[in-house]
Design a protein around this motif. Structure first.
Motif, short mmCIF file in Angstrom:
data_model
loop_
_atom_site.label_atom_id
_atom_site.label_comp_id
_atom_site.label_asym_id
_atom_site.label_seq_id
_atom_site.Cartn_x
_atom_site.Cartn_y
_atom_site.Cartn_z
N ARG B 56 12.79 34.34 11.60
CA ARG B 56 13.55 35.51 12.01
C ARG B 56 14.91 35.11 12.57
O ARG B 56 15.13 33.96 12.96
CB ARG B 56 12.80 36.32 13.07
N THR B 57 15.81 36.06 12.56
CA THR B 57 17.05 35.91 13.31
C THR B 57 17.00 36.99 14.39
O THR B 57 15.98 37.67 14.54
CB THR B 57 18.28 36.14 12.43
N ARG B 58 18.10 37.17 15.06
CA ARG B 58 18.09 38.19 16.10
C ARG B 58 17.84 39.58 15.52
O ARG B 58 17.12 40.39 16.09
CB ARG B 58 19.43 38.19 16.84
N ASP B 59 18.38 39.84 14.33
CA ASP B 59 18.36 41.20 13.80
C ASP B 59 17.49 41.39 12.57
O ASP B 59 17.36 42.51 12.08
CB ASP B 59 19.79 41.63 13.44
N SER B 60 16.93 40.31 12.05
CA SER B 60 16.15 40.48 10.82
C SER B 60 14.94 39.54 10.80
O SER B 60 14.88 38.57 11.55
CB SER B 60 17.03 40.23 9.60
N ILE B 61 14.02 39.89 9.90
CA ILE B 61 12.79 39.11 9.74
C ILE B 61 12.74 38.58 8.31
O ILE B 61 13.01 39.32 7.35
CB ILE B 61 11.54 40.01 9.96
N ASP B 124 9.62 42.31 20.06
CA ASP B 124 10.68 43.32 20.08
C ASP B 124 10.61 44.25 18.87
O ASP B 124 11.29 45.28 18.84
CB ASP B 124 12.06 42.64 20.13
N LEU B 125 9.78 43.90 17.88
CA LEU B 125 9.71 44.74 16.68
C LEU B 125 9.18 46.12 17.07
O LEU B 125 8.25 46.23 17.86
CB LEU B 125 8.80 44.10 15.63
N PRO B 126 9.76 47.16 16.50
CA PRO B 126 9.43 48.50 16.97
C PRO B 126 7.95 48.84 16.81
O PRO B 126 7.33 48.50 15.80
CB PRO B 126 10.28 49.42 16.09
N ASP B 127 7.45 49.50 17.79
CA ASP B 127 6.11 50.10 17.76
C ASP B 127 5.05 49.13 17.24
O ASP B 127 4.23 49.50 16.40
CB ASP B 127 6.16 51.37 16.88
N ASN B 128 5.07 47.89 17.76
CA ASN B 128 4.04 46.95 17.30
C ASN B 128 2.83 47.00 18.24
O ASN B 128 2.96 47.38 19.41
CB ASN B 128 4.60 45.54 17.16
N ASN B 129 1.67 46.62 17.72
CA ASN B 129 0.43 46.79 18.47
C ASN B 129 0.06 45.55 19.29
O ASN B 129 -1.04 45.50 19.84
CB ASN B 129 -0.72 47.13 17.52
N ALA B 130 0.97 44.57 19.40
CA ALA B 130 0.63 43.36 20.15
C ALA B 130 1.18 43.39 21.57
O ALA B 130 0.76 42.59 22.42
CB ALA B 130 1.18 42.13 19.43
N VAL B 131 2.09 44.33 21.85
CA VAL B 131 2.79 44.30 23.12
C VAL B 131 1.85 44.45 24.31
O VAL B 131 1.92 43.70 25.29
CB VAL B 131 3.88 45.39 23.15
N GLU B 132 0.96 45.42 24.23
CA GLU B 132 0.08 45.68 25.37
C GLU B 132 -0.80 44.47 25.66
O GLU B 132 -1.03 44.12 26.82
CB GLU B 132 -0.77 46.93 25.14
N ARG B 173 8.50 37.32 30.01
CA ARG B 173 9.88 37.50 29.54
C ARG B 173 9.91 37.85 28.05
O ARG B 173 10.77 38.61 27.60
CB ARG B 173 10.74 36.25 29.79
N HIS B 174 8.97 37.28 27.28
CA HIS B 174 8.87 37.68 25.87
C HIS B 174 8.58 39.18 25.78
O HIS B 174 9.15 39.89 24.95
CB HIS B 174 7.75 36.90 25.18
N VAL B 175 7.67 39.64 26.61
CA VAL B 175 7.26 41.05 26.53
C VAL B 175 8.43 41.97 26.92
O VAL B 175 8.55 43.07 26.40
CB VAL B 175 6.03 41.33 27.43
N THR B 176 9.27 41.49 27.82
CA THR B 176 10.38 42.36 28.25
C THR B 176 11.29 42.73 27.08
O THR B 176 12.03 43.70 27.16
CB THR B 176 11.26 41.68 29.33
N ARG B 177 11.20 41.93 26.01
CA ARG B 177 12.06 42.24 24.86
C ARG B 177 11.61 43.49 24.13
O ARG B 177 12.32 44.03 23.30
CB ARG B 177 12.10 41.03 23.92
N ALA B 178 10.40 43.95 24.44
CA ALA B 178 9.91 45.19 23.81
C ALA B 178 10.53 46.37 24.56
O ALA B 178 9.85 47.10 25.28
CB ALA B 178 8.39 45.23 23.87
N GLU B 179 11.81 46.56 24.38
CA GLU B 179 12.51 47.59 25.14
C GLU B 179 12.08 48.99 24.74
O GLU B 179 12.28 49.95 25.48
CB GLU B 179 14.03 47.42 24.96
N GLY B 184 7.54 46.85 28.28
CA GLY B 184 8.69 45.97 28.48
C GLY B 184 9.16 46.01 29.92
O GLY B 184 9.41 44.97 30.54
N GLN B 185 9.24 47.21 30.47
CA GLN B 185 9.71 47.33 31.86
C GLN B 185 8.66 46.77 32.82
O GLN B 185 9.00 46.13 33.82
CB GLN B 185 10.00 48.79 32.20
#
Lengths: 938, 367
Positions: B56-61, B124-132, B173-179, B184-185
């Motif tokens: 991945r890069t910052r903006d793409s996978i 940080d990928l939108p609406d992913n199921n791993a964040v929680e 800190r990784h999780v915080t990227r899930a804005e 994330g908060q």
């Protein structure tokens, strides 16, 4: 919750499931046996149960009754799958029948299949609403077969559901506990825990509730979505409350999830379950897991319907919790919650909640927040139900803090907002009392009188009468105070102020110089209240009266008697002591005088004026011929108390010592100075720095001191390190010498030290004057306007302190004059005029008046108001002609004014009048007058 | 018996028009980072495909279609992705819940980390199921570290605990990227707790000041005020700490992650105010309603202290003139009875032998 509706729902769910899979099922036409087997397997694996059933039935028709062992073995799965297929199509009768047929045909079939068949049969009974039979079937199955812990947990939860469907919470508890013990699935575990807690709450079995609380406080907890749980908790909380188990009521009420949150969480969770179920259908997985998910979905849908039918209890719940905190003295918590309720509640709730927030806050010190909240209440609800209570309580709180200005301000505002305040009398009483404490006696008396006029029946009338009298008394209006005190004595004999009023009434007579009446009243008072705390003061007053009537020795007896009373305050105590001293000195009774102060020093009450007592003893010794003894006594006292630089009186004694030593004759004087030097050496040897400095200063007055030695001593004194140990007199001497030697920086430092350390003494006055003069001089020398303004401001600051703190001293007058000139420099003529005018008042400042008048004239002259200015100059030479310098200046300046007004003749007349006085003609102003006169003639 | 069905996904390769395919081409905006291959379903424009992420890069996978990491690489801009579904089925759910129930946090982390660790770069990928689950893992790591720190007897113990906190911090800190997620908060705030535990209060305070204050009802509300209270306690501003703790405990009393801690801080503040009766009441409350937990054990210790010092021996004077309820409880007796109850489970929990995390390879992957 789990009755018929649920069964129908499951049928629908299963049919939906089957339909979904049917959509991707292949279709078959005529087929061979093997092809049929394959078709059945394919349909079953894809969940195409409806498609599977005809093929299964075809196989059963063809091979079901076969005796061939191989065929029978192969058909076992077919008979089993028929039950499964019917089950997932919601055809529970057919499913049950199929499984029973399977068991009958294969009693020794595959063990796993037999166990599962029994489980499905029990499930079928449950979904058909035959709960008792279902429970038996589950129990039989568990007795007959061995299941995994997952399936066992599943079966116990099914049994619990059966009981709950029949509303039998008690019987449901055992299987639920088994689920807790067996389950490793969060949803199932949490489901069981929540239902268990619900059951415990119904029985108020709280000790069993608490261990499960952490589970209830999970984000995905069933508790956050369950109507049954939350209703049970609400009811349990109410019941605990009703049975006075308030603490637990709070804990249980606090478990209840808000109505809106239950709805939102249910919807969110329903969505997530649907998502999971869909995902499971898409990706494949355990059928029973899917079944459980679908059951949960069904239950959630029912919960949502139930929630919609329940009135929102959120506000009421929050209120109960907040109230609980408050009554458990958890005021931080209750304040926060009531403030929140104030924000979110309707008008009535907002009013009450803000009041309760105030009440909570008033229990927490400091009261800063309470005042904020109280003021908020008063602003928002000027007609609020709790306005009277809040406003009065705030006034009382300010009073408790002795913050009298705020009592007045707050309660005055209160009565402005609410003139018909139900506690207006109390408010006015407090305002009056606060005004009294602030020495606003006129206002105090006025307020009390207003209160009494408006509320003549109020129970505080006797108190108000007393404080009216007190205000008048302290205002010096003895004649007006007397009848008010009489009212207490005559009409309110049960008043708590009766004793005090009797004493004060005597004071009123005294104030009006009715000494005999006063003495009589005081004697009566002392006789009636022998244990009164005012006895000492009363006796002292009798002494004053005796003195005023010329009975000096009787006065001494009263004073000495008064001094024996412990309640006599220190000011009165010292008054008695020193009045006695004056009388005894005048009577030349030095023996008694010495004994009196020896006793005074031995008693040494806090606040006693020891240096003054030393002075009087020394004086007694001196006047009885013990000159050496007197000087030695002074020196001993200085040695005893002189190490503390803050004992101001020691410097006065030393000054007295200097004066006395000179009067004792050459021999005594020489001996005294020698003794002083010995004391000085001893003090230096002991490292008593403060005492050394004091004696060193005195040494400067030694008549035998050589000039060089004096110079050296002063040089030693002028060391900034001495300041830490310097008494006020030493500091002042240092200041004078520093100025004398033009050591400006050190002088400034010393002056500031005096101001900082001896702030309210006369020494500070001189120091301030010095600093002000320094600033004024510096201002004159600078070209920088900003710097000049800053220096002027500094001078003004010091002068302001002098004029206000030392208001009656000549220095205050000098300060005002200096201020006046400063303000003229700053072109602030109004302030200048005010400063000069202030000097014209006190008679003792008469010598300053010519300059003050001249200053007023100058302020007007600078504004080109020549006519008005000329009048002030004229007043000087008419009224204060013996102040020759100012008279000369005034003549000259008036002539100048008239010249500016083109009144040349009059100007010449004034100048001629001036020059007619020979002394004035010789003055510098005289020379100027002559020049002006010559120019006028031209 | 287990009935399974095959995956039925009818989306064809040709029905994947939303992907901007740049086969084998390197990302333009920044250099691509090679990562451990991860299989996922990604959705864009309501269509879903199974893919394997490889870089991945910052903006793409960068990904490969299907479950294998080999094959033609494609790129998709992250902004185009609607949601991502990772396969988390490898997590032993039963074992995990058992570990949580046993408060065996290291063990819980062990069940999560093999699955979650490779997903951390993608949170940080939108609406992913791993964040929680990643947030939970960070939380369990913190709890394990706290437990170890609390029981530390040696310098090595302390260093081990600090190391655990550092790892937890990294995960959070990784999780915080899930804005896009409230998680994330939450992770952002929890990472400040790690900093506090690592004795870096100034950094924590600075970061906290940059945090957005949540509204009542927000998921982060209770945690935000709890951390404010912890920061205030650290600088011994107990009045401010009390204000913050009260906000947390009054308006977030349904959150096991914050509620007991907020209660404990409020009790500590009451102690600092010398209001021993209130401190006693709250410690008693914590001991009663959270039995057999670390909070209960800590509360009982303080209760014992208050009892031993006889700080509440005298009957309390009523602060309010007219007490609405008129409580008749004898709290001192209730406290004494509570402390007398012999409960071996209430003894201080010690880290178990298998909780030694220092050598744990799974935890090291976050470094």
């Amino acid at each position: 919750m789990l009755k018929n509706g649920k069964r129908k729902r499951l049928i629908v769910v299963v049919i939906t499931l089957a339909t979904l899979w049917t959509g991707v099922s292949p279709s078959f036409g005529q087929a061979s046996v093997n092809e049929l087997f394959q078709a059945v397997n394919l349909s079953m694996s894809k969940g195409a149960f409806a498609d599977a059933i005809p093929d299964i039935n075809q196989l059963i028709e063809w091979l079901g009754e076969s005796k061939d062992a191989g065929v029978r073995l192969r058909m076992q799965g077919v008979f089993f799958n028929l039950g499964v297929a019917h089950f997932f199509l919601g055809e529970f009768d057919n499913s049950q029948k199929a499984f029973e047929d399977f068991k009958r045909r294969y009693p020794r079939g595959v063990r796993e299949n037999l166990a599962t068949a029994d489980l499905f049969i029990a499930d079928c009974l449950r979904f058909k609403g035959r709960f008792k039979e279902a429970i038996k079937a589950y129990e039989n199955a568990m007795r007959t077969h061995q299941y995994t812990s997952i399936l066992l947990a599943d079966m116990h939860s099914s049994i619990a559901r059966c009981y709950l469907a029949e509303g039998d919470w008690a019987s449901a508890m055992e299987p639920l506990q088994k689920v807790i013990g067996l389950s490793s699935d969060f949803i199932q575990y949490n489901w069981a825990a929540t239902l268990l807690v619900t059951s415990y709450l119904k029985n108020l079995d709280l000790d069993k509730v608490y261990p499960l609380v952490p589970l209830l406080l999970q984000r995905d907890s069933l508790a956050s979505r369950s109507v049954a749980f939350n209703m049970a908790a609400l009811e349990a909380g109410d019941e605990l409350f009703a049975t006075e188990r308030y603490r637990e009521a709070l804990w249980v009420h606090r478990m209840v999830y808000p109505h809106d949150l239950v709805a939102v969480r249910s919807e969110e969770y329903l969505e997530s379950l649907r998502h999971r179920a869909n995902r499971l259908m898409e990706t494949g997985g355990d059928a029973r897991t899917l079944m459980r998910l679908q059951e949960s979905i069904g239950e959630l849908e029912e919960e949502l319907k139930a929630i919609a039918q329940i009135d929102n209890y959120d506000i009421e719940l929050l209120f109960r919790v907040a109230r609980g905190y408050m009554e458990l003295s958890r005021f931080w918590e209750s304040r926060e919650m009531f403030l929140h309720l104030h924000r979110i509640g309707d008008a009535e709730m907002a009013d009450e909640a803000l009041f309760l927030a105030f009440r909570s806050s008033s229990a927490l010190l400091p009261w800063t927040r309470a005042y904020e909240i109280g003021n908020m209440y008063m602003d928002k609800f000027p007609s609020g139900h709790w306005f009277p209570m809040v406003s009065l309580a705030m006034g009382q709180m300010y009073a408790k803090e002795l913050n009298w200005p705020m009592v007045i301000e707050h309660l005055t505002r209160t009565l402005e907002i609410s003139p018909a305040h139900p506690s207006a009398a109390e408010c006015m009483f407090l305002i009056g009392y606060a005004a009294f404490m602030e020495e606003m006696f006129d206002r105090a008396a006025g307020t009390f009188k207003q209160m009494m006029a408006l509320f003549p029946q109020n129970e505080m009338i006797p108190d108000a009468t007393y404080w009216t009298a007190m205000a008048l008394l302290f205002d010096g209006k003895y004649d007006e105070a007397s009848p008010e005190f009489d009212k207490i004595l005559d009409q309110y004999s049960d008043s708590v102020y009766l004793e005090d009023a009797m004493f004060r009434r005597a004071v009123c007579d005294y104030g009006q110089a009715q000494f005999e009446d006063s003495d009589k009243r005081l004697a009566e008072f002392i006789a009636r209240y022998p244990d009164s705390q005012l006895i000492g003061e009363g006796t002292m007053m009798r002494g004053d009266i005796a003195g005023a009537l010329g009975n000096n020795m009787e006065a001494v007896e009263f004073y000495r008697q008064a001094m024996t009373h412990d309640h006599l305050n220190i000011e009165h105590y010292n008054h008695c002591a020193f009045q006695t001293a004056t009388i005894l000195r005048d009577a030349e009774e030095y023996g008694r005088l010495r004994a009196h102060f020896t006793q005074y020093m031995e008693r040494n009450r806090e606040g006693s004026n020891m240096p003054q007592a030393i002075y009087w003893i020394g004086l007694s010794l001196w006047n009885t011929g013990e000159h050496e003894g007197a000087l030695r006594f002074y020196q001993d006292a200085v040695e005893k108390y002189g190490q503390n630089p803050r004992e101001i009186g020691i410097d006065l004694i030393l000054d007295e010592w200097i004066a006395r030593s000179k009067r004792g004759g050459p021999e005594i004087e020489k001996k005294a100075w020698n003794n002083l030097k010995v004391h000085l050496r001893n003090a230096a040897g002991r490292g008593q720095h403060a005492l050394v400095l004091r004696l060193t200063r005195v040494l400067l007055y030694d008549p035998g001191l050589q000039q060089g030695e004096r110079f050296r001593i002063i040089s030693n004194l002028l060391n900034e390190e001495n300041l830490e140990h310097a008494s006020p007199a030493v500091s002042q001497a240092m200041l004078e010498f520093a100025i004398e030697r033009d050591q400006r920086d050190l002088a400034t430092q010393i002056a500031q030290h005096i101001i900082d350390n001896f702030t309210e003494t006369d020494y500070a006055l001189d120091a301030r004057m010095t600093l002000a003069n320094f600033a004024i001089e510096a201002a004159k020398q600078t070209e920088n306007m900003t710097e000049r303004d800053a220096l002027h401001d500094e001078a003004i600051r010091h002068m302001d302190v002098i004029r206000s703190i030392y208001a009656s001293t000549p220095e205050a007058a000098q300060a005002l004059i200096t201020l006046g000139w400063l303000y003229i420099d700053k072109r602030d003529f109004k302030a200048a005029d005010e400063a000069f005018t202030a000097v014209l008042g006190p008679p003792e400042w008469r010598p300053m008046r010519p300059e003050a008048l001249y200053g007023r004239g100058e302020a007007l002259f600078a504004q080109r108001q020549f006519l008005e200015a000329s009048a002030y100059y004229e007043r000087i030479y008419l009224l204060y002609s013996h102040y020759r310098n100012w008279t000369a200046k005034a003549y000259l300046r008036r002539a100048e004014c008239l010249q500016r007004l083109f009144e040349y003749d009059k100007a010449a007349e004034v100048l001629n009048e001036m020059l007619a006085e020979s002394d004035m003609a010789a003055m510098p102003e005289g020379k100027e007058a002559k020049k002006m006169l010559a120019s006028l003639k031209r | 018996m287990k009935i399974t069905w095959g995956t039925v996904l009818l989306i064809t390769v040709c029905a994947w028009p939303m992907l901007r395919v740049h086969a084998q081409s390197a990302p333009k905006r920044s250099s691509s980072k090679q990562l451990r291959p991860v299989t996922a379903y990604i959705s864009a424009n309501n269509q879903e495909r199974q893919v394997t992420f490889v870089a991945r890069t910052r903006d793409s996978i960068s990904f490969v279609f299907g479950e294998s990491p080999t094959g033609a690489r494609q790129n998709i801009a992250i902004a185009q992705i609607d949601n991502v579904f990772f396969n988390l089925s490898a997590i032993e759910q039963g074992e995990l819940y058992q570990a949580i129930r046993d408060q065996n946090w290291v063990r819980a982390v062990r069940f999560l980390s093999p699955v979650i660790a490779p997903l951390l770069p993608y949170l940080d990928l939108p609406d992913n199921n791993a964040v929680e689950l990643a947030l939970s893992m960070g939380d369990y790591m913190m709890r394990a570290a706290s437990l170890r720190l609390r029981n530390a007897r040696t310098v090595k113990d302390r260093e081990t605990a600090e190391e655990q906190f550092r790892r937890a911090y990294t995960v959070l800190r990784h999780v915080t990227r899930a804005e896009w997620s409230s998680a994330g908060q939450i992770a952002d705030l929890k990472s400040l707790q790690c900093l506090l535990a690592l004795n870096r209060p100034q950094t924590a305070r600075k970061l906290f000041e940059d945090s957005v204050e949540p509204m009542p009802g927000d998921r982060a509300y209770g945690l935000y005020w709890l951390i404010k209270a912890e920061l205030d306690v650290q600088k011994e501003d107990f009045r401010s700490a009390m204000d913050a703790a009260v906000k947390s405990l009054c308006f977030e009393n349904k959150n096991i992650d914050t509620f007991p801690d907020a209660l404990m801080i409020s009790a500590r503040c009451y102690e600092e105010f010398q209001e021993w009766y209130r401190a006693r009441d709250i410690y008693y409350e914590v001991a009663r309603i959270f039995p057999k937990t670390d909070w209960s054990r800590a509360a009982r210790t303080r209760l014992q202290f208050i009892l031993d010092k006889e700080l509440t021996k005298e009957e309390e004077k009523s602060a309010v003139e007219t007490v609405f309820f008129g409580l008749k409880e004898d709290m001192n007796k209730m406290v004494a009875d509570l402390l007398k109850e012999t409960d071996k489970d209430e003894k201080v929990k010690q880290p178990e032998a298998d909780e030694e995390p220092a050598e744990d390879a799974d935890l090291k992957v976050f470094e």
